[in-house]
Scaffold this motif. Structure first.
Motif, PDB file in Angstrom:
ATOM      1  N   VAL A 153      27.621  12.341 -86.125  1.00  0.00           N
ATOM      2  CA  VAL A 153      26.683  12.232 -85.011  1.00  0.00           C
ATOM      3  C   VAL A 153      25.350  11.668 -85.497  1.00  0.00           C
ATOM      4  O   VAL A 153      24.735  10.834 -84.828  1.00  0.00           O
ATOM      5  CB  VAL A 153      26.503  13.597 -84.320  1.00  0.00           C
ATOM      6  CG1 VAL A 153      25.529  13.476 -83.148  1.00  0.00           C
ATOM      7  CG2 VAL A 153      27.847  14.129 -83.834  1.00  0.00           C
ATOM      8  N   ARG A 154      24.914  12.101 -86.676  1.00  0.00           N
ATOM      9  CA  ARG A 154      23.688  11.512 -87.223  1.00  0.00           C
ATOM     10  C   ARG A 154      23.891  10.020 -87.498  1.00  0.00           C
ATOM     11  O   ARG A 154      22.991   9.208 -87.224  1.00  0.00           O
ATOM     12  CB  ARG A 154      23.270  12.225 -88.504  1.00  0.00           C
ATOM     13  CG  ARG A 154      21.990  11.615 -89.094  1.00  0.00           C
ATOM     14  CD  ARG A 154      21.409  12.416 -90.226  1.00  0.00           C
ATOM     15  NE  ARG A 154      20.165  11.809 -90.676  1.00  0.00           N
ATOM     16  CZ  ARG A 154      19.394  12.290 -91.645  1.00  0.00           C
ATOM     17  NH1 ARG A 154      19.741  13.410 -92.264  1.00  0.00           N
ATOM     18  NH2 ARG A 154      18.271  11.676 -91.982  1.00  0.00           N
ATOM     19  N   LEU A 155      25.046   9.640 -88.019  1.00  0.00           N
ATOM     20  CA  LEU A 155      25.303   8.224 -88.278  1.00  0.00           C
ATOM     21  C   LEU A 155      25.304   7.426 -86.968  1.00  0.00           C
ATOM     22  O   LEU A 155      24.761   6.322 -86.909  1.00  0.00           O
ATOM     23  CB  LEU A 155      26.635   8.061 -89.006  1.00  0.00           C
ATOM     24  CG  LEU A 155      26.689   8.596 -90.435  1.00  0.00           C
ATOM     25  CD1 LEU A 155      28.108   8.491 -90.985  1.00  0.00           C
ATOM     26  CD2 LEU A 155      25.712   7.840 -91.341  1.00  0.00           C
ATOM     27  N   ALA A 156      25.901   7.998 -85.916  1.00  0.00           N
ATOM     28  CA  ALA A 156      25.908   7.316 -84.630  1.00  0.00           C
ATOM     29  C   ALA A 156      24.497   7.192 -84.065  1.00  0.00           C
ATOM     30  O   ALA A 156      24.137   6.168 -83.473  1.00  0.00           O
ATOM     31  CB  ALA A 156      26.808   8.067 -83.653  1.00  0.00           C
ATOM     32  N   THR A 157      23.671   8.236 -84.253  1.00  0.00           N
ATOM     33  CA  THR A 157      22.286   8.199 -83.792  1.00  0.00           C
ATOM     34  C   THR A 157      21.509   7.098 -84.500  1.00  0.00           C
ATOM     35  O   THR A 157      20.745   6.343 -83.880  1.00  0.00           O
ATOM     36  CB  THR A 157      21.621   9.569 -84.029  1.00  0.00           C
ATOM     37  OG1 THR A 157      22.317  10.567 -83.288  1.00  0.00           O
ATOM     38  CG2 THR A 157      20.161   9.550 -83.606  1.00  0.00           C
ATOM     39  N   SER A 158      21.707   6.983 -85.817  1.00  0.00           N
ATOM     40  CA  SER A 158      21.015   5.951 -86.584  1.00  0.00           C
ATOM     41  C   SER A 158      21.452   4.551 -86.156  1.00  0.00           C
ATOM     42  O   SER A 158      20.612   3.649 -86.004  1.00  0.00           O
ATOM     43  CB  SER A 158      21.291   6.155 -88.086  1.00  0.00           C
ATOM     44  OG  SER A 158      20.671   5.153 -88.853  1.00  0.00           O
ATOM     45  N   ALA A 159      22.751   4.371 -85.932  1.00  0.00           N
ATOM     46  CA  ALA A 159      23.245   3.060 -85.518  1.00  0.00           C
ATOM     47  C   ALA A 159      22.716   2.674 -84.142  1.00  0.00           C
ATOM     48  O   ALA A 159      22.323   1.522 -83.903  1.00  0.00           O
ATOM     49  CB  ALA A 159      24.774   3.061 -85.528  1.00  0.00           C
ATOM     50  N   ALA A 160      22.692   3.643 -83.218  1.00  0.00           N
ATOM     51  CA  ALA A 160      22.150   3.363 -81.884  1.00  0.00           C
ATOM     52  C   ALA A 160      20.668   3.017 -81.968  1.00  0.00           C
ATOM     53  O   ALA A 160      20.198   2.101 -81.281  1.00  0.00           O
ATOM     54  CB  ALA A 160      22.375   4.560 -80.971  1.00  0.00           C
ATOM     55  N   ARG A 161      19.926   3.740 -82.795  1.00  0.00           N
ATOM     56  CA  ARG A 161      18.496   3.453 -82.943  1.00  0.00           C
ATOM     57  C   ARG A 161      18.272   2.032 -83.439  1.00  0.00           C
ATOM     58  O   ARG A 161      17.367   1.326 -82.966  1.00  0.00           O
ATOM     59  CB  ARG A 161      17.849   4.448 -83.894  1.00  0.00           C
ATOM     60  CG  ARG A 161      16.349   4.184 -84.090  1.00  0.00           C
ATOM     61  CD  ARG A 161      15.750   5.060 -85.171  1.00  0.00           C
ATOM     62  NE  ARG A 161      15.791   6.464 -84.779  1.00  0.00           N
ATOM     63  CZ  ARG A 161      16.436   7.404 -85.472  1.00  0.00           C
ATOM     64  NH1 ARG A 161      17.114   7.093 -86.561  1.00  0.00           N
ATOM     65  NH2 ARG A 161      16.415   8.650 -85.057  1.00  0.00           N
ATOM     66  N   THR A 162      19.066   1.604 -84.402  1.00  0.00           N
ATOM     67  CA  THR A 162      18.924   0.246 -84.929  1.00  0.00           C
ATOM     68  C   THR A 162      19.097  -0.786 -83.816  1.00  0.00           C
ATOM     69  O   THR A 162      18.335  -1.759 -83.730  1.00  0.00           O
ATOM     70  CB  THR A 162      19.958   0.001 -86.040  1.00  0.00           C
ATOM     71  OG1 THR A 162      19.696   0.894 -87.128  1.00  0.00           O
ATOM     72  CG2 THR A 162      19.888  -1.424 -86.556  1.00  0.00           C
TER      73      THR A 162
END
Length: 217
Positions: free
Chosen positions: A176-185
């Motif tokens: 979920v943290r990885l998905a959050t970071s990818a969405a932020r990018t």
């Protein structure tokens, strides 16, 4: 109305929140005072009405955090935070967009929540504190996933010259943290050229609406 010191070394500006429910459900943020930036920030709303605003200190000035409706529908609701500032060139702009809360109960098999809190951390930085939990629902016997929890904190930085930046997730970070970071990018790529009208930002293409979708493995 509220006041915020959006300009570096400047006097506080008055923030005017103008609600336009007819014909569109919009909130327009306008500013007045010495050195106030031109233009306005346009925030679409799902149900109309006002937009909650907070003032956060960041790098010798203040930014606004506006709470905006995100994804919505049967069994899902979301609030996202829109960070608004005035850059070193005196331009009004949206500098970042972060998830504040997603509640997902679209099926009876499982339900999930992802909550994020943006707070002041230090000069030039904000802190995002996030927690995710997916659990069994009323008919969990049909669910093929498993319960999953994540908690993390990360720093969001701004140097006054563009948009927010964030540290990369560490090795072993949860899905979920990885998905959050990818969405932020993807979100920040849309904000790289100064943006003030959020009707023109296609957030559905970034993944920020889908951050609570992880089912556990």
């Amino acid at each position: 109305m509220l006041t915020a010191r959006l300009l570096r070394d400047g006097a506080p500006l008055t923030v005017h929140s103008v609600v336009e429910d007819d014909p569109d459900r919009l909130v327009r943020l306008r500013f007045s005072g010495p050195g106030a930036p031109t233009g306005e920030v346009v925030i679409p709303t799902r149900y109309g009405g006002t937009v909650p605003l907070r003032v956060l200190s960041l790098r010798g000035r203040e930014v606004l955090l506006a709470e905006m409706d995100g994804n919505g529908g049967t069994g899902i609701s979301q609030k996202i935070g829109v960070l608004v500032g005035v850059d070193d060139s005196g331009r009004l702009r949206v500098i970042g967009i972060e998830n504040l809360e997603i509640l997902d109960s679209t099926t009876c098999e499982s339900e999930a929540s992802l909550r994020g809190t943006v707070s002041e951390a230090s000069a030039g930085q904000l802190r995002l504190s996030a927690s995710f939990h997916r659990r069994r629902g009323e008919c969990g016997f049909r669910w093929r996933g498993r319960p999953h929890r994540e908690r993390w904190q990360e720093a969001l930085s701004w140097d006054g010259r563009g948009i927010l930046s964030a540290e990369r997730p560490p090795r072993g970070a949860g899905p979920v943290r990885l998905a959050t970071s990818a969405a932020r990018t993807r979100v920040l790529a849309l904000l790289a050229a100064p943006v003030t009208d959020l009707r023109r930002v296609r957030l559905e293409r970034t993944g920020i609406y889908d951050l609570a979708a992880y089912q556990g493995r």
